[in-house]
Design a protein around this motif. Sequence first.
Motif, PDB file in Angstrom:
ATOM      1  N   LEU A  34      -9.448   5.298  -2.836  1.00  0.00           N
ATOM      2  CA  LEU A  34      -8.472   4.226  -3.068  1.00  0.00           C
ATOM      3  C   LEU A  34      -7.496   4.134  -1.893  1.00  0.00           C
ATOM      4  O   LEU A  34      -7.224   3.040  -1.376  1.00  0.00           O
ATOM      5  N   ALA A  48       0.830  -1.212   0.000  1.00  0.00           N
ATOM      6  CA  ALA A  48       0.000   0.000   0.000  1.00  0.00           C
ATOM      7  C   ALA A  48       0.863   1.260   0.000  1.00  0.00           C
ATOM      8  O   ALA A  48       0.667   2.173  -0.813  1.00  0.00           O
ATOM      9  N   TYR A  83      -2.983  -5.324  -2.784  1.00  0.00           N
ATOM     10  CA  TYR A  83      -3.061  -5.180  -1.313  1.00  0.00           C
ATOM     11  C   TYR A  83      -3.899  -6.323  -0.726  1.00  0.00           C
ATOM     12  O   TYR A  83      -3.520  -6.940   0.266  1.00  0.00           O
ATOM     13  N   ASP A  84      -5.029  -6.616  -1.369  1.00  0.00           N
ATOM     14  CA  ASP A  84      -5.931  -7.654  -0.855  1.00  0.00           C
ATOM     15  C   ASP A  84      -5.362  -9.051  -1.058  1.00  0.00           C
ATOM     16  O   ASP A  84      -5.602  -9.938  -0.256  1.00  0.00           O
ATOM     17  N   LYS A 115      -5.314  -1.852  -5.035  1.00  0.00           N
ATOM     18  CA  LYS A 115      -6.197  -2.518  -4.058  1.00  0.00           C
ATOM     19  C   LYS A 115      -6.146  -4.044  -4.245  1.00  0.00           C
ATOM     20  O   LYS A 115      -6.147  -4.802  -3.269  1.00  0.00           O
ATOM     21  N   SER A 139      -8.978   2.677   1.138  1.00  0.00           N
ATOM     22  CA  SER A 139      -9.240   1.234   1.015  1.00  0.00           C
ATOM     23  C   SER A 139      -7.988   0.394   1.258  1.00  0.00           C
ATOM     24  O   SER A 139      -8.078  -0.815   1.454  1.00  0.00           O
ATOM     25  N   VAL A 140      -6.805   1.013   1.210  1.00  0.00           N
ATOM     26  CA  VAL A 140      -5.572   0.257   1.478  1.00  0.00           C
ATOM     27  C   VAL A 140      -4.919   0.710   2.791  1.00  0.00           C
ATOM     28  O   VAL A 140      -3.728   0.508   3.015  1.00  0.00           O
TER      29      VAL A 140
END
Length: 408
Positions: free
Chosen positions: A345, A189, A246-247, A243, A348-349
């Motif tokens: 964005l 991230a 990251y996920d 993202k 979200s990270v």
Amino acid sequence: MTLFGALRLPRNLVVGAGQRATLPAYARALGQRALVITDERLAEDPEFCAMVDGLRNAGVTTEVFSRTIAELPASCIAEGLAVGQSFSPDLIIGVGGGSCMDAAKVISLLLTHGGQPSDYYGEFKVPGPVLPVIAVPTTSGTGSEVTPVVVISDPARSVKVGIASPHLIPHTAICDPELTYTCPPSLTAISGADALTHAIEAFTTARRPYSHKAVQEHVFVGKNALSDHFALLAIGHISASLKLAYDNGTDIVARERLMLGATAAGLAFGTAGTAAAHAIQYPIGALTHTPHGVGVAVMLPYVMAFNREHAGGPLAEVAEAMGLNTQGLSVDDRAGAAIDAVTKLFASVGIPDTIAGLGVLADQLPFVAEQAMGATRLIKNNPRPLDAKSMSVLVQAAFYGDRTQLSA
Ligand SMILES: NC(=O)c1ccc[n+]([C@@H]2O[C@H](COP(=O)([O-])OP(=O)(O)OC[C@H]3O[C@@H](n4cnc5c(N)ncnc54)[C@H](O)[C@@H]3O)[C@@H](O)[C@H]2O)c1
Ligand SMILES: [Fe+2]
């Protein structure tokens, strides 16, 4: 407007899964004694050990310096330099994140021209070519593998300092996304957000008056037609993949896109330059000891909002590059959509939404504003001119999480 473009690039640049296999032949073409600069974590990594074996099997005598420290304190540069002086390499290989690649670049400079890092702070102070550097990034972030700059933590200075010279551009950059598979989500991230910040700051940076002297007078020459191309490429790939990587760190396509994007962002800002988000990160990093990437990322949406009325057209293009649905929107609304998308964005990270979230205290804001104004090469690049008063408004907005005062 006269069409102006400028790029400064490594001699060789290769991006793709498995491309680290090219290292022995690239090294062999440059010399017979390689000093490899990395850090303690990477030195234990099987992929790293395989690269060193590959060099030795190709007949390159190889010494490893593995004591690089993140954010590059001057002490580890001195240690690496001493190893280099006794080994006498004819090429330097930096394997790691921005800290290891920057260490390789500055050690190459000091082995070639002598002196201290502080002799070269600023722009164009490097007197000539340096020992060739091969840079192999293991984060998708800084773009240091293609840029003309090194960033150092010098205990004699309150904020980080830069050495910027085209001579510092690595000779060869080998960008292999497989080397980033081990990056944990937070590092993915932070380094990816740094890369997106490079691309957006390079793309929205001030366009300078047309001049035949620009490329000799400035390392960073402002917005131009060639850096724009790489900035848009970077924005597209990074915004689509950050993202996802990251996920799920094993998402191979996301890892590839993130690495291509980070390198493209380096190509963009290595010529155009960055601006206020980077200037403000320097004192924030010094005060809070938070990584470079998270500081620039927290600042970016505020800087975009601050610049909105001066860089509306480019910000609207950022929205297009991010793939947002902008049909029927005005230029200003598209700029607003880009700012909202970057904010979302980054949230979200796991990037904090204020500099208070990084540990900055209210009574430190005057220091942050004053030191940020001192980064003149970055301040002059910002599309909306900054003075002490507007800088103070900007850092307050980023502290209190309130963008209402930011319009011009
Ligand atoms: N020269 C440039 O153009 C430029 C641009 C932006 C930032 N920088 C500088 O780069 C530095 C930041 O670099 P960075 O964000 O790449 O991080 P970094 O190099 O500071 O590394 C941070 C941590 O991540 C670890 N790490 C690196 N790769 C890994 C991997 N594949 N798997 C697991 N862990 C890994 C490192 O061991 C280290 O502990 C700062 O000093 C910053 O100022 C330089
Ligand atoms: Fe950066």
